[in-house]
Design a protein around this motif. Structure first.
Motif, short mmCIF file in Angstrom:
data_model
loop_
_atom_site.label_atom_id
_atom_site.label_comp_id
_atom_site.label_asym_id
_atom_site.label_seq_id
_atom_site.Cartn_x
_atom_site.Cartn_y
_atom_site.Cartn_z
N LEU A 251 0.83 -1.19 0.00
CA LEU A 251 0.00 0.00 0.00
C LEU A 251 0.87 1.26 0.00
CD1 LEU A 251 -2.67 -1.14 2.61
CD2 LEU A 251 -3.01 -0.90 0.14
N PRO A 252 0.36 2.37 -0.48
CA PRO A 252 1.17 3.60 -0.56
C PRO A 252 1.75 4.00 0.79
CG PRO A 252 -0.83 3.85 -1.85
CD PRO A 252 -0.96 2.55 -1.10
N GLY A 253 3.05 4.19 0.82
CA GLY A 253 3.74 4.65 2.02
C GLY A 253 4.00 3.60 3.06
N ALA A 254 3.46 2.39 2.91
CA ALA A 254 3.57 1.37 3.96
C ALA A 254 5.01 0.97 4.22
CB ALA A 254 2.74 0.14 3.58
N LEU A 255 5.84 0.99 3.19
CA LEU A 255 7.21 0.51 3.33
C LEU A 255 8.23 1.63 3.46
CD1 LEU A 255 7.18 -2.49 0.84
CD2 LEU A 255 6.79 -2.50 3.31
N ASP A 256 7.79 2.87 3.52
CA ASP A 256 8.73 3.99 3.61
C ASP A 256 9.73 3.82 4.76
OD1 ASP A 256 7.46 5.06 1.45
OD2 ASP A 256 6.56 6.75 2.53
N PRO A 257 9.30 3.45 5.98
CA PRO A 257 10.28 3.34 7.07
C PRO A 257 11.32 2.24 6.85
CG PRO A 257 8.07 3.61 7.96
CD PRO A 257 7.92 3.35 6.50
N VAL A 258 10.88 1.06 6.40
CA VAL A 258 11.84 -0.03 6.25
C VAL A 258 12.77 0.21 5.06
CG1 VAL A 258 10.43 -1.60 4.82
CG2 VAL A 258 12.08 -2.55 6.41
N LEU A 259 12.27 0.88 4.03
CA LEU A 259 13.12 1.17 2.87
C LEU A 259 14.10 2.31 3.15
CD1 LEU A 259 10.53 0.81 -0.03
CD2 LEU A 259 12.34 -0.80 0.61
N ALA A 260 13.87 3.03 4.25
CA ALA A 260 14.76 4.14 4.62
C ALA A 260 15.84 3.73 5.62
CB ALA A 260 13.93 5.29 5.20
N LEU A 261 15.95 2.45 5.93
CA LEU A 261 16.90 2.01 6.94
C LEU A 261 18.35 2.16 6.48
CD1 LEU A 261 15.12 -1.18 8.33
CD2 LEU A 261 15.49 0.98 9.52
N ASP A 262 18.59 2.05 5.17
CA ASP A 262 19.94 2.19 4.66
C ASP A 262 20.18 3.60 4.13
OD1 ASP A 262 21.63 -0.26 4.78
OD2 ASP A 262 19.86 -1.17 3.90
N ARG A 263 21.44 3.89 3.80
CA ARG A 263 21.76 5.21 3.28
C ARG A 263 20.99 5.45 1.98
NH1 ARG A 263 26.36 2.10 2.06
NH2 ARG A 263 26.85 2.02 -0.18
N PRO A 264 20.61 6.69 1.71
CA PRO A 264 19.80 6.99 0.52
C PRO A 264 20.41 6.42 -0.75
CG PRO A 264 19.96 8.93 1.92
CD PRO A 264 20.90 7.89 2.51
N GLY A 265 19.57 5.70 -1.49
CA GLY A 265 19.97 5.17 -2.78
C GLY A 265 20.66 3.84 -2.75
N MET A 266 21.07 3.36 -1.58
CA MET A 266 21.87 2.14 -1.53
C MET A 266 21.15 0.95 -2.16
SD MET A 266 23.40 0.15 1.79
CE MET A 266 23.77 -1.60 1.72
N LEU A 267 19.88 0.80 -1.88
CA LEU A 267 19.15 -0.39 -2.33
C LEU A 267 18.20 -0.08 -3.49
CD1 LEU A 267 18.29 -2.02 1.12
CD2 LEU A 267 20.16 -2.61 -0.44
N ASP A 268 18.32 1.10 -4.08
CA ASP A 268 17.35 1.49 -5.11
C ASP A 268 17.31 0.51 -6.28
OD1 ASP A 268 16.71 3.66 -3.62
OD2 ASP A 268 17.55 5.16 -4.99
N ASP A 269 18.44 -0.10 -6.61
CA ASP A 269 18.48 -1.03 -7.74
C ASP A 269 18.05 -2.45 -7.35
OD1 ASP A 269 19.40 1.02 -9.33
OD2 ASP A 269 21.52 0.47 -9.09
N ALA A 270 17.74 -2.66 -6.08
CA ALA A 270 17.43 -4.02 -5.61
C ALA A 270 15.96 -4.37 -5.72
CB ALA A 270 17.89 -4.19 -4.17
N TYR A 271 15.10 -3.37 -5.92
CA TYR A 271 13.66 -3.64 -5.93
C TYR A 271 12.93 -2.67 -6.86
CZ TYR A 271 13.20 0.47 -2.95
OH TYR A 271 13.24 1.75 -2.46
N VAL A 272 11.73 -3.09 -7.24
CA VAL A 272 10.78 -2.22 -7.93
C VAL A 272 9.52 -2.21 -7.09
CG1 VAL A 272 9.41 -1.82 -10.00
CG2 VAL A 272 11.73 -2.74 -10.20
#
Length: 247
Positions: A90-111
């Motif tokens: 759902l929109p925004g549901a994963l914002d906290p867990v996706l922010a655990l690493d430094r900005p951009g670190m995992l951007d290529d790991a998921y869509v």
């Protein structure tokens, strides 16, 4: 279709246990339903992180999504990186867990595929129908259909006729049952008892009821008995490693 339980605790994992997480397989496609605390080690006992094909998260509470972070790390921090992992939430549901690493670190790991509860999705071989169910935060129950079989999963929910509609004639209902009989007054709109889950399973006409999301310390056997008072079909309590084949 096959479901393997990775964890079934609510709130936090008991010793040797894990929170909500389920591996659903059909025609070689591996879908994770939720990925709460301590579920990733259970998953890695069975398959490699690169073998996950998609993740569906019902809501943003960490006992349902915290281990998405180490899963993405395990896919990204390796020499032979797999393709980006489709993640549905759902929109925004994963914002906290996706922010655990430094900005951009995992951007290529998921869509990230954000959807609105009520949407229909195609996830690999699964037709997924979602439905908004009552909880402290927006929670999307999901109904998966593949190979003529149907699995319904509530995520976390209070008692609602929407659960019955989600699970109507399903082969398997995986139902939140945090408490055996009585839900504390401050949670009655947001969590469900095993007894009420049994009533809903009976009304929906499901083939099997799998109770899950047990509050730590909950007596699983007592929960099965309570659910069975209203539901005449097979009732099981989710434990890590339990496998249910839906034909």
């Amino acid at each position: 279709m096959r479901l393997t339980v990775l964890g079934a605790c609510g709130a936090w994992p008991e010793p040797g246990q894990a929170c909500s997480g389920y591996l659903v397989e059909h025609d070689g496609f591996r879908l994770l339903l939720d990925l709460g605390y301590a579920t990733l080690p259970r998953l890695l006992e069975r398959i490699g992180p690169e073998q996950v094909d998609a993740v569906f998260v019902t809501h943003g509470h960490p006992d349902h999504c915290a281990d998405l972070n180490p899963l993405l790390r395990a896919r990204h921090l390796r020499a032979d990186k797999p393709p980006p992992l489709p993640v549905y939430a759902l929109p925004g549901a994963l914002d906290p867990v996706l922010a655990l690493d430094r900005p951009g670190m995992l951007d290529d790991a998921y869509v990230l595929h954000e959807f609105t509860a009520g949407d229909r999705l195609r996830i690999g071989p699964y037709e997924a129908r979602t439905r908004l169910l009552p909880h402290w935060v927006p929670n999307a129950g999901v109904r998966l259909t593949a190979g003529g079989r149907v699995l319904a999963y509530t995520g976390d929910t209070g008692p609602s006729p929407e659960v019955v509609e989600l699970a109507r004639d399903a082969d398997l209902l995986v139902a939140e049952a945090s408490h055996v009989d009585e839900v504390p007054q401050d949670s009655v709109r947001d969590l469900t008892s095993a007894r009420h889950a049994g009533r809903q399973a009976a009304e929906a006409g499901v083939g099997m009821l799998l109770l899950t999301h047990f509050w730590p310390g909950t007596d699983r056997t007592a929960a099965q008995v309570a659910a069975g008072d209203a539901y005449a079909g097979e009732v099981a309590a989710a434990v890590p490693g339990l496998v249910v084949d839906l034909g």
